[in-house]
Scaffold this active site. Structure first.
Site, short mmCIF file in Angstrom:
data_model
loop_
_atom_site.label_atom_id
_atom_site.label_comp_id
_atom_site.label_asym_id
_atom_site.label_seq_id
_atom_site.Cartn_x
_atom_site.Cartn_y
_atom_site.Cartn_z
N GLU A 51 7.31 -31.79 -14.44
CA GLU A 51 6.22 -32.69 -14.84
C GLU A 51 4.95 -31.85 -14.98
OE1 GLU A 51 4.74 -34.86 -11.44
OE2 GLU A 51 4.12 -36.58 -12.67
N ASN A 111 0.91 -39.59 -18.68
CA ASN A 111 1.69 -38.52 -18.04
C ASN A 111 3.04 -38.59 -18.72
OD1 ASN A 111 3.09 -36.79 -16.39
ND2 ASN A 111 2.27 -37.63 -14.47
N LYS A 128 4.99 -42.02 -18.20
CA LYS A 128 5.22 -42.39 -16.80
C LYS A 128 4.76 -43.81 -16.48
CE LYS A 128 4.54 -40.36 -12.19
NZ LYS A 128 3.92 -39.18 -11.50
N GLU A 147 -3.68 -39.96 -10.28
CA GLU A 147 -2.89 -40.35 -11.45
C GLU A 147 -3.31 -41.71 -11.99
OE1 GLU A 147 1.20 -38.39 -9.84
OE2 GLU A 147 1.24 -39.21 -11.87
N CYS A 173 8.75 -37.88 -11.82
CA CYS A 173 8.25 -37.80 -10.45
C CYS A 173 8.40 -39.07 -9.63
CB CYS A 173 6.81 -37.32 -10.46
SG CYS A 173 6.42 -36.55 -8.88
N ASN A 198 5.93 -33.15 -9.29
CA ASN A 198 4.95 -32.38 -8.52
C ASN A 198 4.72 -33.20 -7.25
OD1 ASN A 198 2.93 -30.36 -10.52
ND2 ASN A 198 4.39 -31.71 -11.48
N1 ING Z 1 4.00 -37.16 -6.85
C1 ING Z 1 4.54 -37.70 -5.66
C2 ING Z 1 5.96 -38.21 -5.81
O1 ING Z 1 6.25 -39.36 -6.04
C3 ING Z 1 4.28 -39.34 -3.85
C4 ING Z 1 3.64 -38.72 -5.05
C5 ING Z 1 4.92 -38.57 -2.88
C6 ING Z 1 4.28 -40.69 -3.73
C7 ING Z 1 5.55 -39.16 -1.79
C8 ING Z 1 4.89 -41.32 -2.62
C9 ING Z 1 5.51 -40.54 -1.66
O2 ING Z 1 6.82 -37.36 -5.62
C10 ING Z 1 3.93 -37.65 -8.11
N2 ING Z 1 3.33 -36.86 -9.01
O3 ING Z 1 4.36 -38.75 -8.41
#
Ligand code: ING
Length: 317
Positions: A51, A111, A128, A147, A173, A198
């Site tokens: 991503e 995204n 996204k 985001e 993601c 990411n």
């Molecule tokens: N990053 C993370 C993901 O979903 C996140 C944000 C991490 C949300 C952990 C909830 C829990 O892997 C992106 N860019 O979506």
């Protein structure tokens, strides 16, 4: 299990180590080119990049939308920066998935990911849908996750296309954490799902133990691959970007839910699996024979409700 003769697809995940603010797109694309060459040499026909692969994970920084557009968005795809990647892929007869920040001619910001076939044509585009994070400036947080500020919710649905002698779905993601993402692909008969991510190690919202970032990432992909009888290939951009760490754990997961290949570093690293697509057929014919076993008439809340609500009235039995 009755399976057609082995239908094999060489799938590669090209994990990226950090991209720092100081790294320009030319240097980044040169890294992608090197990994594409390695993946092709190791038998891959489809290569999955992360991503937002062309820049640092800029949603961690507070800035205006205009500044973000100027510094981190692609205003055309392909463009002069990524053309070497498209040219090499075409010459090698290899396709790829690439995530990037898309600024449309109409001024919208998404995204986005694209799927490019072995002839160098963009055959699918995804924007996204599940945007995590926030849009306000959390001044006390160690970094932001903007985001919801920089991107609009995707308007391209969850596309599945015929490509690479199979059917390929895409997501990005956070989408991987939502079962609806994968069921939308498998109900369109996707056999392969590809995504980049990411994922910051640190949770800015509560003190979540760091190890859970890796475990929830893997659980999401392994359960989804099994429950939808799909191959899933997931590419991290990881390591410490200007001091901000993101998890690695790039994987290729089989329809059994088993991990067929995974990275062991937080740098640029290529993993390859010779995916046996006929594995999908067995699960789709028996355990997850949607037509035979699913009962959508009982699932209406899944599309009717956004948030959780009251329990439904009990049937007087
Ligand atoms: N990053 C993370 C993901 O979903 C996140 C944000 C991490 C949300 C952990 C909830 C829990 O892997 C992106 N860019 O979506």
């Amino acid at each position: 299990m009755t399976m057609s003769d082995n239908r094999k697809l060489g799938i590669a995940v090209a994990q990226m180590g950090p991209v720092h603010l100081a790294d320009d797109r030319k240097a980044v694309v040169a890294r992608l080119v090197e990994m594409l060459k390695e993946a092709a040499a190791r038998g891959a026909r489809l290569v999955v990049f992360p991503e937002l692969a062309l820049t640092t994970f800029f949603p961690r920084y507070w800035m205006s939308e205009e500044e973000a557009e100027e510094r981190f968005f692609e205003h055309a795809m392909p463009n002069a920066h990524v053309q070497p990647l498209f040219d090499l892929a075409k010459s090698l007869g290899v396709g790829f998935y690439l995530g990037y920040a898309e600024r449309t001619a109409g001024g919208e910001r998404f995204n986005t990911s694209i799927l490019v076939d072995a002839s160098g044509n963009i055959v699918s585009k995804y924007r996204k849908i599940h945007l995590p994070g926030h849009s306000d400036h959390k001044v006390d947080a160690p970094f932001q996750h903007l985001e919801k500020k920089f991107f609009q919710v995707g308007d391209a649905g969850l596309p599945v296309v015929e490509a690479f002698d199979t059917r390929v779905g895409m997501c990005l993601c956070n989408d991987r954490r939502w079962p609806e993402t994968w069921r939308m692909m498998s109900l369109q008969s996707a056999e392969v799902g590809v995504l980049g991510y990411n994922t910051p190690s640190l949770n800015i919202h509560w003190n979540e133990p760091v190890h859970l970032r890796m475990s929830t990432h893997l659980i999401s992909l392994q359960a989804s691959a099994y429950q939808n009888a799909m191959w899933i290939a997931a590419a991290a951009k990881c390591g410490s970007e200007d001091g901000h760490h993101m998890i690695g754990g790039s994987v290729i997961v089989a329809p059994t839910g088993e991990i067929a290949a995974r990275t062991v570093t937080e740098e640029d690293e290529v993993i390859v699996a010779n995916a046996d697509l006929s594995l999908v057929e067995g699960f789709r014919e028996h355990v997850f024979n949607f037509a035979k076993h699913r009962r959508p008439e009982h699932y209406h809340l899944i599309v009717e409700r956004v948030g959780a609500g009251e329990p439904l009235p009990l049937k007087n039995i």
